[in-house]
Write a protein that holds these residues in place. Structure first.
Motif, PDB file in Angstrom:
ATOM      1  N   ASN A 115       0.825  -1.211   0.000  1.00 20.12           N
ATOM      2  CA  ASN A 115       0.000   0.000   0.000  1.00 20.12           C
ATOM      3  C   ASN A 115       0.859   1.261   0.000  1.00 20.12           C
ATOM      4  O   ASN A 115       0.552   2.235  -0.697  1.00 20.12           O
ATOM      5  CB  ASN A 115      -0.932  -0.008   1.224  1.00 20.12           C
ATOM      6  CG  ASN A 115      -2.099  -0.938   1.056  1.00 20.12           C
ATOM      7  OD1 ASN A 115      -3.095  -0.611   0.413  1.00 20.12           O
ATOM      8  ND2 ASN A 115      -2.009  -2.126   1.637  1.00 20.12           N
ATOM      9  N   ARG A 123      -6.646  12.854   1.183  1.00 18.62           N
ATOM     10  CA  ARG A 123      -6.120  11.597   1.721  1.00 18.62           C
ATOM     11  C   ARG A 123      -6.370  11.488   3.220  1.00 18.62           C
ATOM     12  O   ARG A 123      -6.659  10.411   3.738  1.00 18.62           O
ATOM     13  CB  ARG A 123      -4.612  11.506   1.422  1.00 18.62           C
ATOM     14  CG  ARG A 123      -3.963  10.224   1.931  1.00 18.62           C
ATOM     15  CD  ARG A 123      -2.684   9.915   1.176  1.00 18.62           C
ATOM     16  NE  ARG A 123      -1.599  10.805   1.467  1.00 18.62           N
ATOM     17  CZ  ARG A 123      -0.669  10.593   2.398  1.00 18.62           C
ATOM     18  NH1 ARG A 123      -0.727   9.501   3.141  1.00 18.62           N
ATOM     19  NH2 ARG A 123       0.306  11.437   2.574  1.00 18.62           N
ATOM     20  N   GLY A 162      -9.894   9.704   2.301  1.00 23.87           N
ATOM     21  CA  GLY A 162      -9.074   8.505   2.202  1.00 23.87           C
ATOM     22  C   GLY A 162      -8.743   7.874   3.542  1.00 23.87           C
ATOM     23  O   GLY A 162      -8.027   6.866   3.588  1.00 23.87           O
ATOM     24  N   VAL A 181      -5.498   1.257   2.788  1.00 20.49           N
ATOM     25  CA  VAL A 181      -6.205   1.096   1.525  1.00 20.49           C
ATOM     26  C   VAL A 181      -6.763   2.434   1.031  1.00 20.49           C
ATOM     27  O   VAL A 181      -6.617   2.792  -0.147  1.00 20.49           O
ATOM     28  CB  VAL A 181      -7.333   0.051   1.671  1.00 20.49           C
ATOM     29  CG1 VAL A 181      -8.200   0.024   0.408  1.00 20.49           C
ATOM     30  CG2 VAL A 181      -6.757  -1.330   1.938  1.00 20.49           C
ATOM     31  N   GLY A 182      -7.400   3.191   1.919  1.00 19.74           N
ATOM     32  CA  GLY A 182      -7.957   4.482   1.524  1.00 19.74           C
ATOM     33  C   GLY A 182      -6.896   5.454   1.052  1.00 19.74           C
ATOM     34  O   GLY A 182      -7.071   6.160   0.046  1.00 19.74           O
ATOM     35  N   LEU A 207      -5.615   4.579  -2.542  1.00 22.86           N
ATOM     36  CA  LEU A 207      -6.548   4.955  -3.613  1.00 22.86           C
ATOM     37  C   LEU A 207      -6.446   6.441  -3.938  1.00 22.86           C
ATOM     38  O   LEU A 207      -6.421   6.840  -5.106  1.00 22.86           O
ATOM     39  CB  LEU A 207      -7.976   4.589  -3.201  1.00 22.86           C
ATOM     40  CG  LEU A 207      -8.288   3.090  -3.110  1.00 22.86           C
ATOM     41  CD1 LEU A 207      -9.699   2.879  -2.558  1.00 22.86           C
ATOM     42  CD2 LEU A 207      -8.149   2.426  -4.479  1.00 22.86           C
ATOM     43  N   ILE A 259      -3.113   7.324  -5.881  1.00 27.96           N
ATOM     44  CA  ILE A 259      -3.145   6.989  -7.309  1.00 27.96           C
ATOM     45  C   ILE A 259      -3.885   8.076  -8.095  1.00 27.96           C
ATOM     46  O   ILE A 259      -3.437   8.524  -9.153  1.00 27.96           O
ATOM     47  CB  ILE A 259      -3.801   5.616  -7.517  1.00 27.96           C
ATOM     48  CG1 ILE A 259      -2.935   4.514  -6.922  1.00 27.96           C
ATOM     49  CG2 ILE A 259      -4.033   5.340  -9.004  1.00 27.96           C
ATOM     50  CD1 ILE A 259      -3.610   3.153  -6.863  1.00 27.96           C
TER      51      ILE A 259
END
Length: 458
Positions: A363, A393, A397, A420-421, A424, A427
């Motif tokens: 991650n 984030r 996130g 995980v949040g 994402l 990216i």
């Protein structure tokens, strides 16, 4: 002695510059993280989870202070690097002086506030009982040293803006060497505990400050200026720093939220979260060093209108992130049990560290892409984009993913949900960075051709 002010990054291999500067900055940061994790190791040998948990809570406020200082340091470095690239060394020296004055004022205010409101600041993070007592004691001892830390930090960024990477590394390593020597003596053998950790930190920061000021003065990279000039430069720096601070403080806000959630599962879990946080810093310290490596390279080449080298810098930064992340992830996975066992944690904390070492690496490989995007936004004049990205984030996130994870899987869910949040959002941020950089350089090239045509016609 003549000042060695040159735009070093506008010539030669961009990848080589980026690797060298990132490696230099990484060694500097990693040395600090090694000191932190060694201090935690010596505290863990005393078998006091309350002290370890207290260090974790104090580290949240310490991170926020560092973020404030990084915001101003990054702003000063960004302005200076563009002036160096444009061949304006005198203006760069004035900015350096204004930055030092501004940093001194900022950290004096922050340190006094932390001294006065240590208890409520820590209760806000969920500290109570013995954890609160340990954390408040540690924060009050640490706060005065933040002034020396901040002034040493801005000296490092002044050196980096001029391409003096080796000297910047020496500044950090000088303080690190002192801390590595003092930690086992004061924490371990003298059994001073948190007082020993705070004393070691303070002495190491003063040594780093003295070394940094020596280099900055020796190379004549700073020059006293009238109050009006200082205020003018500070106004520009603080405007840029405001967005940088908003951007940098977002991870601290996210950490505060996550640690407050972890505190609800008890001191053993909080101790495990503290160790996992230090393992993260040590394993992925290169990512935290990347923005300060990319910024001066981008700044000098934008100042020199070398857009091809700007594109190469972004591409090389992304490739370095992915390559480093894969190696670091593999090592964490292979040594997960050994890392967790080294800190003699109780099962809930031990299991949390093992979980981070197992799933955290992949991650964070993806999260690293955001560290490439942020300096692009800052140097290209859109620091607000960095702030929005980091706060996205830290909020979208983090919060919903942590809430869901905590409800379904407890402390483990908090950890995995945040990872995980964050990945994402990172990216998505990198994708937006690519599009913005293309747009910015196309617009700049069109404006430059128009100005050149006007000059030729006249």
């Amino acid at each position: 002695m003549r000042s060695s002010v040159k735009a070093k990054f506008t010539h030669g291999s961009v990848t080589r510059h980026l690797v060298r500067v990132t490696l230099t900055n990484s060694i500097s940061l990693l040395s600090l993280y090694v000191v932190d994790i060694l201090a935690l190791y010596w505290l863990a040998r005393a078998g006091d989870p309350d002290a370890i948990a207290g260090v974790g809570l104090v580290s949240v406020w310490q991170f926020i202070v560092i973020s404030l200082c990084l915001g101003l340091s990054t702003a000063v470095m960004t302005i200076m690097s563009r002036q160096v690239g444009a061949g304006q060394p005198d203006a760069a020296r004035t900015v350096a002086y204004a930055g030092v004055i501004g940093m001194l004022a900022l950290t004096l205010i922050v340190s006094l506030l932390l001294l006065a409101f240590a208890d409520p600041a820590l209760r806000f993070l969920g500290a109570e009982a013995n954890v609160l007592v340990s954390a408040a004691k540690y924060l009050r001892m640490l706060a005065p040293a933040f002034v020396a830390m901040a002034l040493g930090q801005i000296c490092i960024y002044i050196l980096l803006a001029h391409g003096q990477n080796n000297r910047a590394m020496i500044v950090v390593l000088s303080g690190t060497a002192v801390a590595v020597a003092l930690d086992p003596i004061l924490i371990g053998y003298a059994e001073m505990g948190l007082a020993g950790a705070a004393s070691s930190y303070a002495v190491s920061r003063m040594v780093a400050l003295a070394t940094g000021m020596y280099f900055v003065l020796m190379l004549q990279l700073i020059r006293a200026a009238p109050a009006a000039a200082v205020l003018k430069q500070l106004r520009s720096a603080f405007l840029l720093a405001l967005s940088a601070v908003l951007s940098n403080i977002a991870p601290g806000a996210a950490a505060a939220y996550v640690f407050s959630r972890m505190a609800g599962f008890g001191p053993d879990v909080l101790a495990g979260a503290t160790v996992a946080d230090r393992v993260l810093q040590l394993s992925f310290g290169a990512y935290f060093a990347l923005p300060s490596a990319i910024a001066p390279i981008l700044g000098q080449n934008l100042g020199a209108q070398r857009n091809d080298r700007v594109v190469a810098t972004i591409r090389s930064g992304a490739l370095l992130v992915l390559a480093f992340g894969l190696v670091s992830s593999s090592l964490l996975y292979a040594f997960s049990e050994a890392i967790a066992s080294a800190f003699q944690l109780q099962p809930p904390g031990h299991d949390l560290v093992v979980l981070f070492c197992t799933v955290g690496g992949i991650n964070w490989t993806l999260i690293g892409l955001q560290f490439v995007a942020l300096p692009v936004f800052n140097v290209m004049g859109k620091p607000l984009f960095s702030a929005v990205a980091n706060w996205t984030r830290a909020s979208v996130g983090t919060v919903p993913f942590v809430l869901f994870g905590a409800a379904q899987y407890g402390a483990s869910g908090v950890l995995v949900g945040q990872l995980v949040g964050n990945a994402l959002v990172a990216i998505l941020t990198f994708g937006l960075c690519i599009g913005f950089a293309r747009y910015h350089m196309t617009a700049c090239c069109a404006s430059w051709r128009q100005r050149k045509g006007s000059i030729l016609r006249s």
